[in-house]
Design a protein around this motif. Sequence first.
Motif, PDB file in Angstrom:
ATOM      1  N   GLU A 175     -52.134  70.046  76.571  1.00 38.41           N
ATOM      2  CA  GLU A 175     -51.843  68.942  75.654  1.00 38.41           C
ATOM      3  C   GLU A 175     -52.866  68.893  74.534  1.00 38.41           C
ATOM      4  N   TYR A 176     -54.138  69.108  74.863  1.00 34.82           N
ATOM      5  CA  TYR A 176     -55.170  69.127  73.822  1.00 34.82           C
ATOM      6  C   TYR A 176     -54.898  70.244  72.813  1.00 34.82           C
ATOM      7  N   ALA A 177     -54.460  71.401  73.279  1.00 33.23           N
ATOM      8  CA  ALA A 177     -54.181  72.515  72.370  1.00 33.23           C
ATOM      9  C   ALA A 177     -53.056  72.157  71.403  1.00 33.23           C
ATOM     10  N   TYR A 178     -51.982  71.555  71.929  1.00 33.69           N
ATOM     11  CA  TYR A 178     -50.875  71.153  71.058  1.00 33.69           C
ATOM     12  C   TYR A 178     -51.318  70.062  70.086  1.00 33.69           C
ATOM     13  N   LEU A 179     -52.145  69.146  70.570  1.00 35.37           N
ATOM     14  CA  LEU A 179     -52.641  68.071  69.714  1.00 35.37           C
ATOM     15  C   LEU A 179     -53.464  68.609  68.553  1.00 35.37           C
ATOM     16  N   LYS A 180     -54.279  69.617  68.825  1.00 29.82           N
ATOM     17  CA  LYS A 180     -55.084  70.216  67.756  1.00 29.82           C
ATOM     18  C   LYS A 180     -54.189  70.827  66.687  1.00 29.82           C
ATOM     19  N   GLY A 181     -53.100  71.466  67.103  1.00 29.54           N
ATOM     20  CA  GLY A 181     -52.174  72.032  66.127  1.00 29.54           C
ATOM     21  C   GLY A 181     -51.506  70.953  65.298  1.00 29.54           C
ATOM     22  N   ILE A 182     -51.125  69.857  65.937  1.00 33.51           N
ATOM     23  CA  ILE A 182     -50.486  68.744  65.215  1.00 33.51           C
ATOM     24  C   ILE A 182     -51.441  68.173  64.172  1.00 33.51           C
ATOM     25  N   GLN A 206     -45.549  69.672  67.643  1.00 37.15           N
ATOM     26  CA  GLN A 206     -45.016  68.422  68.201  1.00 37.15           C
ATOM     27  C   GLN A 206     -43.922  68.703  69.216  1.00 37.15           C
ATOM     28  N   GLN A 207     -43.038  69.653  68.892  1.00 37.44           N
ATOM     29  CA  GLN A 207     -41.950  69.995  69.794  1.00 37.44           C
ATOM     30  C   GLN A 207     -42.495  70.579  71.098  1.00 37.44           C
ATOM     31  N   THR A 213     -44.756  67.589  77.958  1.00 39.23           N
ATOM     32  CA  THR A 213     -44.879  66.290  78.628  1.00 39.23           C
ATOM     33  C   THR A 213     -43.583  65.918  79.344  1.00 39.23           C
ATOM     34  N   SER A 214     -42.452  66.287  78.737  1.00 40.57           N
ATOM     35  CA  SER A 214     -41.173  65.982  79.367  1.00 40.57           C
ATOM     36  C   SER A 214     -41.012  66.734  80.682  1.00 40.57           C
ATOM     37  N   THR A 215     -41.457  67.986  80.697  1.00 39.33           N
ATOM     38  CA  THR A 215     -41.329  68.801  81.907  1.00 39.33           C
ATOM     39  C   THR A 215     -42.287  68.341  83.001  1.00 39.33           C
ATOM     40  N   VAL A 216     -43.536  68.138  82.630  1.00 40.38           N
ATOM     41  CA  VAL A 216     -44.560  67.789  83.613  1.00 40.38           C
ATOM     42  C   VAL A 216     -44.386  66.367  84.129  1.00 40.38           C
ATOM     43  N   PHE A 217     -43.947  65.469  83.264  1.00 46.92           N
ATOM     44  CA  PHE A 217     -43.855  64.060  83.648  1.00 46.92           C
ATOM     45  C   PHE A 217     -42.398  63.618  83.816  1.00 46.92           C
ATOM     46  N   HIS A 218     -41.553  64.543  84.237  1.00 44.49           N
ATOM     47  CA  HIS A 218     -40.177  64.241  84.654  1.00 44.49           C
ATOM     48  C   HIS A 218     -39.379  63.524  83.559  1.00 44.49           C
ATOM     49  N   ARG A 219     -39.394  64.130  82.371  1.00 43.15           N
ATOM     50  CA  ARG A 219     -38.618  63.648  81.230  1.00 43.15           C
ATOM     51  C   ARG A 219     -38.987  62.227  80.795  1.00 43.15           C
ATOM     52  N   ASN A 220     -40.182  61.825  81.109  1.00 43.04           N
ATOM     53  CA  ASN A 220     -40.678  60.522  80.655  1.00 43.04           C
ATOM     54  C   ASN A 220     -41.356  60.717  79.299  1.00 43.04           C
ATOM     55  N   LEU A 221     -40.690  60.273  78.233  1.00 33.71           N
ATOM     56  CA  LEU A 221     -41.214  60.475  76.882  1.00 33.71           C
ATOM     57  C   LEU A 221     -42.189  59.382  76.454  1.00 33.71           C
ATOM     58  N   GLY A 222     -42.431  58.432  77.350  1.00 35.10           N
ATOM     59  CA  GLY A 222     -43.383  57.372  77.009  1.00 35.10           C
ATOM     60  C   GLY A 222     -44.775  57.924  76.761  1.00 35.10           C
ATOM     61  N   ARG A 223     -45.183  58.914  77.544  1.00 38.25           N
ATOM     62  CA  ARG A 223     -46.498  59.519  77.367  1.00 38.25           C
ATOM     63  C   ARG A 223     -46.590  60.221  76.014  1.00 38.25           C
ATOM     64  N   PHE A 224     -45.544  60.955  75.651  1.00 41.18           N
ATOM     65  CA  PHE A 224     -45.528  61.642  74.354  1.00 41.18           C
ATOM     66  C   PHE A 224     -45.679  60.643  73.220  1.00 41.18           C
ATOM     67  N   THR A 225     -44.951  59.538  73.285  1.00 37.85           N
ATOM     68  CA  THR A 225     -45.021  58.515  72.238  1.00 37.85           C
ATOM     69  C   THR A 225     -46.418  57.934  72.130  1.00 37.85           C
ATOM     70  N   ILE A 228     -48.812  60.439  70.494  1.00 38.88           N
ATOM     71  CA  ILE A 228     -48.579  60.529  69.046  1.00 38.88           C
ATOM     72  C   ILE A 228     -49.193  59.329  68.329  1.00 38.88           C
ATOM     73  N   GLN A 229     -49.128  58.166  68.952  1.00 37.45           N
ATOM     74  CA  GLN A 229     -49.747  56.983  68.357  1.00 37.45           C
ATOM     75  C   GLN A 229     -51.262  57.132  68.275  1.00 37.45           C
ATOM     76  N   LEU A 230     -51.849  57.750  69.289  1.00 34.69           N
ATOM     77  CA  LEU A 230     -53.291  57.978  69.262  1.00 34.69           C
ATOM     78  C   LEU A 230     -53.673  58.945  68.138  1.00 34.69           C
ATOM     79  N   ILE A 231     -52.815  59.922  67.886  1.00 34.41           N
ATOM     80  CA  ILE A 231     -53.078  60.859  66.790  1.00 34.41           C
ATOM     81  C   ILE A 231     -53.139  60.119  65.455  1.00 34.41           C
ATOM     82  N   ALA A 232     -52.206  59.190  65.267  1.00 29.85           N
ATOM     83  CA  ALA A 232     -52.214  58.403  64.034  1.00 29.85           C
ATOM     84  C   ALA A 232     -53.523  57.622  63.895  1.00 29.85           C
ATOM     85  N   SER A 233     -54.029  57.101  65.013  1.00 30.49           N
ATOM     86  CA  SER A 233     -55.295  56.372  64.975  1.00 30.49           C
ATOM     87  C   SER A 233     -56.470  57.295  64.680  1.00 30.49           C
ATOM     88  N   LEU A 234     -56.376  58.544  65.149  1.00 32.05           N
ATOM     89  CA  LEU A 234     -57.444  59.504  64.874  1.00 32.05           C
ATOM     90  C   LEU A 234     -57.607  59.746  63.379  1.00 32.05           C
TER      91      LEU A 234
END
Length: 271
Positions: A175-182, A206-207, A213-225, A228-234
Motif C-alpha cells: 500500500e505504501y508503494a502504491y501511495l508513493k506513486g499516487i 490508484q487503480q 485493498t479490495s482483495t485483501v479486505f474482502h471488497r471493502n472499499l472503505g479503507r481505500f476511501t 485517499i483522504q489521507l493523501i489529500a491531507s498530506l
Amino acid sequence: MPAEKFGKCPCETHDAKSILYQILDKECGSEHQRQQHHHSVHRSTGKKVCSCADRRRVVLKTPEATCRRASEVLLKTLTFIRNLPSFYHVPWEDQLVLLQQNWAPLFVLGMAQQGVDFDLREISAPSLLKKILLNQSLTDCNELGSSSLGASLAEVEKMKNLLWKFWDLDISAKEYAYLKGIILFDSGCHVLKCLPYVQILQQEAQQALMEFTSTVFHRNLGRFTWIIQLIASLQDISADAVEELFFRPILGKATLNALLLETLSIRSDWL
C-alpha cells in the motif's frame, strides 16, 4: 502525557512542561510493539488547535538522532524515485515540478512507513517590546524578525496527526508503494508538458491500490476511501516546515531543493 496536553495554548495552562511530550520509548523493540504503542499512547483528537499555535515555534528535542533518521527516510524516498523509469520518461521540466511539489508529502509518508516519531521543544522569539527596550536598531529588528526560528507548531501538529492516522491504519508495504506513486504523479494545479501521461500514471497507481485493498479486505472499499483522504491531507503539509524542522540543523543556510535536484540528476538551470 495525554494527547490533549500537546499544543495547548499557553494562556490555558501554567505548566512549563506542557509543550514537551514523549510518545515513543527510544528503546522500542519490534515493529509490532511500536504499532501497539502507537495505538495505546496517542491518537489524533480532532480538536481545533488554538490559533496561537501558528505563532509558536518548535525545534527537535533531539536533533542529532532525529535528523539522522529523517535523512535516511529522505534517501529511501529519493531511491524510490530514482528506481521509477516512468518518472524519467517525463520531460525534465515536469520532473522538476513534480519533485518540488511532492517531495514533502512523500517524505512524510516515508516517515510513517519507517515509524519515525520525534519529540519537540518550544522556542521563543524576542518580542518587539524587548527589542526596543534593549535599544536594538530597526534594521536589527527586521533581521531578527525575518530570520528562521524553528517550525510552526500548528504545521508540526498537522504532520504528527497524519502520522498517527497512517499508523492506526497499519498500512502494508504494498500500500505504501502504491501511495508513493499516487503522490509522486500528482500534477495538482500545475501545467505539465506531459500532463496526460502523468495523469495516467497516477490513475494506474490508484487503480492498483484499490484492487489490492479490495482483495485483501474482502471488497471493502472503505479503507481505500480513507487512505485517499489521507493523501489529500498530506498535500497540505508545509514543505517549508518540513525542511525547517528536519533539515535546517544539517543544511544551515543551504536549501534542500538544490540537493534534491542534484541527487536525482535533474537540471537546475531552468530555475
